[in-house]
Scaffold this motif. Sequence first.
Motif, mmCIF file in Angstrom:
data_model
loop_
_atom_site.group_PDB
_atom_site.id
_atom_site.type_symbol
_atom_site.label_atom_id
_atom_site.label_comp_id
_atom_site.label_asym_id
_atom_site.label_seq_id
_atom_site.Cartn_x
_atom_site.Cartn_y
_atom_site.Cartn_z
ATOM 1 N N ILE A 28 -1.661 -13.463 -7.583
ATOM 2 C CA ILE A 28 -0.555 -12.894 -8.061
ATOM 3 C C ILE A 28 -0.385 -11.869 -6.926
ATOM 4 O O ILE A 28 -1.116 -10.935 -6.958
ATOM 5 C CB ILE A 28 -0.223 -13.085 -8.720
ATOM 6 N N GLY A 29 0.719 -11.791 -6.523
ATOM 7 C CA GLY A 29 0.853 -10.557 -5.597
ATOM 8 C C GLY A 29 -0.172 -10.701 -3.622
ATOM 9 O O GLY A 29 -0.279 -9.510 -3.330
ATOM 10 N N ALA A 30 -0.887 -11.589 -3.658
ATOM 11 C CA ALA A 30 -2.036 -11.287 -3.099
ATOM 12 C C ALA A 30 -1.226 -11.286 -0.942
ATOM 13 O O ALA A 30 -1.449 -11.023 -0.434
ATOM 14 C CB ALA A 30 -2.955 -12.373 -2.384
ATOM 15 N N GLY A 31 -0.150 -12.214 -1.561
ATOM 16 C CA GLY A 31 0.621 -12.369 -0.524
ATOM 17 C C GLY A 31 0.854 -13.744 0.424
ATOM 18 O O GLY A 31 0.633 -13.986 1.270
ATOM 19 N N LYS A 32 0.797 -14.497 -0.774
ATOM 20 C CA LYS A 32 0.508 -15.972 -0.320
ATOM 21 C C LYS A 32 2.296 -16.936 0.095
ATOM 22 O O LYS A 32 2.140 -17.147 1.873
ATOM 23 C CB LYS A 32 1.021 -17.320 -1.263
ATOM 24 N N SER A 33 2.755 -16.021 -0.036
ATOM 25 C CA SER A 33 4.951 -16.043 0.808
ATOM 26 C C SER A 33 4.541 -15.781 2.048
ATOM 27 O O SER A 33 5.335 -15.816 2.913
ATOM 28 C CB SER A 33 5.543 -15.664 0.240
ATOM 29 N N THR A 34 4.560 -14.625 2.270
ATOM 30 C CA THR A 34 4.042 -13.914 3.512
ATOM 31 C C THR A 34 3.028 -14.588 4.754
ATOM 32 O O THR A 34 3.203 -14.604 5.565
ATOM 33 C CB THR A 34 3.591 -12.127 3.447
ATOM 34 N N VAL A 35 2.307 -15.001 4.171
ATOM 35 C CA VAL A 35 1.110 -15.495 4.552
ATOM 36 C C VAL A 35 2.005 -17.023 4.955
ATOM 37 O O VAL A 35 1.532 -17.325 6.218
ATOM 38 C CB VAL A 35 0.194 -15.569 4.139
ATOM 39 N N ALA A 167 -0.767 -2.501 -6.715
ATOM 40 C CA ALA A 167 0.458 -1.848 -6.433
ATOM 41 C C ALA A 167 1.811 -3.036 -6.152
ATOM 42 O O ALA A 167 3.280 -2.344 -6.048
ATOM 43 C CB ALA A 167 0.241 -1.077 -5.127
ATOM 44 N N ARG A 168 1.511 -3.860 -5.024
ATOM 45 C CA ARG A 168 3.000 -4.877 -4.320
ATOM 46 C C ARG A 168 3.354 -5.542 -5.601
ATOM 47 O O ARG A 168 5.080 -5.187 -5.874
ATOM 48 C CB ARG A 168 2.090 -6.055 -3.581
ATOM 49 N N VAL A 169 2.723 -6.169 -7.238
ATOM 50 C CA VAL A 169 3.655 -6.275 -7.498
ATOM 51 C C VAL A 169 4.602 -5.422 -8.509
ATOM 52 O O VAL A 169 4.928 -5.190 -9.201
ATOM 53 C CB VAL A 169 3.095 -7.009 -8.509
ATOM 54 N N ALA A 171 5.336 -2.200 -7.295
ATOM 55 C CA ALA A 171 6.834 -2.567 -6.663
ATOM 56 C C ALA A 171 7.530 -3.096 -6.247
ATOM 57 O O ALA A 171 9.235 -3.490 -7.078
ATOM 58 C CB ALA A 171 6.618 -1.525 -5.284
ATOM 59 N N SER A 172 7.321 -4.822 -5.789
ATOM 60 C CA SER A 172 8.089 -5.876 -6.117
ATOM 61 C C SER A 172 8.603 -6.251 -7.355
ATOM 62 O O SER A 172 9.776 -6.835 -7.249
ATOM 63 C CB SER A 172 7.836 -7.293 -5.070
ATOM 64 N N ARG A 173 8.324 -5.734 -8.561
ATOM 65 C CA ARG A 173 8.304 -7.119 -9.576
ATOM 66 C C ARG A 173 8.278 -6.503 -10.680
ATOM 67 O O ARG A 173 9.227 -6.744 -12.037
ATOM 68 C CB ARG A 173 7.943 -8.234 -9.833
ATOM 69 N N GLY A 174 7.882 -4.921 -10.692
ATOM 70 C CA GLY A 174 7.844 -4.425 -12.212
ATOM 71 C C GLY A 174 7.244 -4.483 -13.198
ATOM 72 O O GLY A 174 6.948 -4.180 -13.602
ATOM 73 N N ARG A 202 -7.705 -12.230 4.959
ATOM 74 C CA ARG A 202 -7.343 -11.120 4.428
ATOM 75 C C ARG A 202 -6.052 -10.554 4.206
ATOM 76 O O ARG A 202 -5.809 -10.148 5.735
ATOM 77 C CB ARG A 202 -8.740 -10.275 4.696
ATOM 78 N N ASN A 203 -5.170 -9.928 2.987
ATOM 79 C CA ASN A 203 -4.127 -9.760 3.449
ATOM 80 C C ASN A 203 -3.917 -8.281 3.551
ATOM 81 O O ASN A 203 -2.766 -8.058 2.743
ATOM 82 C CB ASN A 203 -3.048 -11.083 2.723
ATOM 83 N N ASP A 204 -5.041 -7.833 4.171
ATOM 84 C CA ASP A 204 -4.264 -6.137 3.466
ATOM 85 C C ASP A 204 -4.007 -5.025 4.744
ATOM 86 O O ASP A 204 -4.560 -4.006 4.256
ATOM 87 C CB ASP A 204 -5.393 -4.747 2.437
ATOM 88 N N GLY A 205 -4.004 -5.984 5.446
ATOM 89 C CA GLY A 205 -3.872 -4.597 6.865
ATOM 90 C C GLY A 205 -2.444 -5.481 7.800
ATOM 91 O O GLY A 205 -1.472 -5.607 6.812
ATOM 92 N N ASP A 206 -2.654 -4.643 8.807
ATOM 93 C CA ASP A 206 -1.239 -4.786 9.669
ATOM 94 C C ASP A 206 -0.847 -6.780 9.605
ATOM 95 O O ASP A 206 -1.912 -7.162 9.638
ATOM 96 C CB ASP A 206 -1.186 -3.952 10.731
HETATM 97 P P1 ADP Z 1 1.887 -14.103 -3.757
HETATM 98 O O1 ADP Z 1 3.731 -15.344 -3.280
HETATM 99 O O2 ADP Z 1 0.941 -14.021 -3.161
HETATM 100 O O3 ADP Z 1 2.285 -13.443 -6.037
HETATM 101 P P2 ADP Z 1 3.931 -12.485 -1.710
HETATM 102 O O4 ADP Z 1 4.301 -12.573 -0.674
HETATM 103 O O5 ADP Z 1 5.410 -12.464 -2.788
HETATM 104 O O6 ADP Z 1 2.987 -12.647 -3.004
HETATM 105 O O7 ADP Z 1 3.812 -10.655 -1.619
HETATM 106 C C1 ADP Z 1 4.134 -9.821 -2.422
HETATM 107 C C2 ADP Z 1 4.672 -8.644 -2.146
HETATM 108 O O8 ADP Z 1 3.508 -8.192 -1.577
HETATM 109 C C3 ADP Z 1 5.768 -8.495 -0.853
HETATM 110 O O9 ADP Z 1 6.986 -7.460 -2.063
HETATM 111 C C4 ADP Z 1 5.995 -8.903 0.477
HETATM 112 O O10 ADP Z 1 6.514 -8.112 0.828
HETATM 113 C C5 ADP Z 1 4.107 -7.831 0.180
HETATM 114 N N1 ADP Z 1 3.155 -8.210 0.872
HETATM 115 C C6 ADP Z 1 2.871 -8.990 1.239
HETATM 116 N N2 ADP Z 1 1.774 -8.724 2.055
HETATM 117 C C7 ADP Z 1 1.386 -7.496 2.604
HETATM 118 C C8 ADP Z 1 0.958 -6.992 3.956
HETATM 119 N N3 ADP Z 1 0.192 -7.352 4.599
HETATM 120 N N4 ADP Z 1 1.932 -5.777 4.055
HETATM 121 C C9 ADP Z 1 2.481 -5.149 3.033
HETATM 122 N N5 ADP Z 1 2.900 -6.158 1.921
HETATM 123 C C10 ADP Z 1 3.087 -7.167 2.088
#
Ligand code: ADP
Length: 231
Positions: A28-35, A167-169, A171-174, A202-206
């Motif tokens: 959770i919060g790995a950034g699947k939606s972002t990927v 840190a992501r969850v 910030a984004s979900r409290g 790996r999704n902790d980069g730019d």
């Molecule tokens: P998941 O779907 O895996 O739960 P999200 O894609 O919703 O995760 O990402 C969780 C949070 O992290 C979101 O607020 C998103 O904008 C942020 N995030 C995702 N990937 C990155 C990244 N590479 N750099 C910075 N923030 C990111």
Amino acid sequence: MSAAGGGAPRRAGLSVHALPVLGLTGGIGAGKSTVAQAFAAEGCVVAESDHLARQAFNDPDIRRRLLAWWGDRVRSCEGLRAAPDSVPPPVDRRKVAEIVFSSPEERHRLEGLIHPWIAHRRAELFAAAPAGTRALVIDAPLLLEVGLDRECDRVVFVDTPEPVRQARVQASRGWNPAELARREAAQWPLDRKRASADHVIRNDGDPASLRAQVRAVLAEACKAPTTGSPA
Ligand code: ADP
């Protein structure tokens, strides 16, 4: 990116598409939606289960069924105002969540209604993929847990260290660390997810690093023959 499962498509026969089907998994919060968005930017059609689930709650037939089961317990405040009988009033997803959170039977009943709706909508989305689409991507939080990976040619594990996810969850979900741990306990352990994947991103980069990894996975997935027959 590293290929965890070799070069060949992983699934034997359940993918019915001529295009490769990729499934995303990860913590959770790995950034699947972002990927998933990065795959979309590279010419993929993405089906996001969370998004489709929200759509399902707008479907009049689904609303009618939920209201028949649970009545005013799930009617949203908006729906308590007068609405014509022919239009089912909105349902409050949080109220539904409360019911199914405390009752596995009710959760099972809800899933039996919503999951087929999502699967149908996903099939429609994929069938309507425009010419030139490179791959079809399934972003589903419980991809492996519910066996959706059987519809994928390849599974991609989105790998992000726990402190970054936390840190992501936050910030984004409290969510605090305990809340994240509680929710993750309902999913497969990360090691098991990673071991079930064919690729790791790996999704902790730019964004440039993410884009490069997505392109590499796509290049490999599009190279290998898919398991489905041509449309
Ligand atoms: P998941 O779907 O895996 O739960 P999200 O894609 O919703 O995760 O990402 C969780 C949070 O992290 C979101 O607020 C998103 O904008 C942020 N995030 C995702 N990937 C990155 C990244 N590479 N750099 C910075 N923030 C990111």
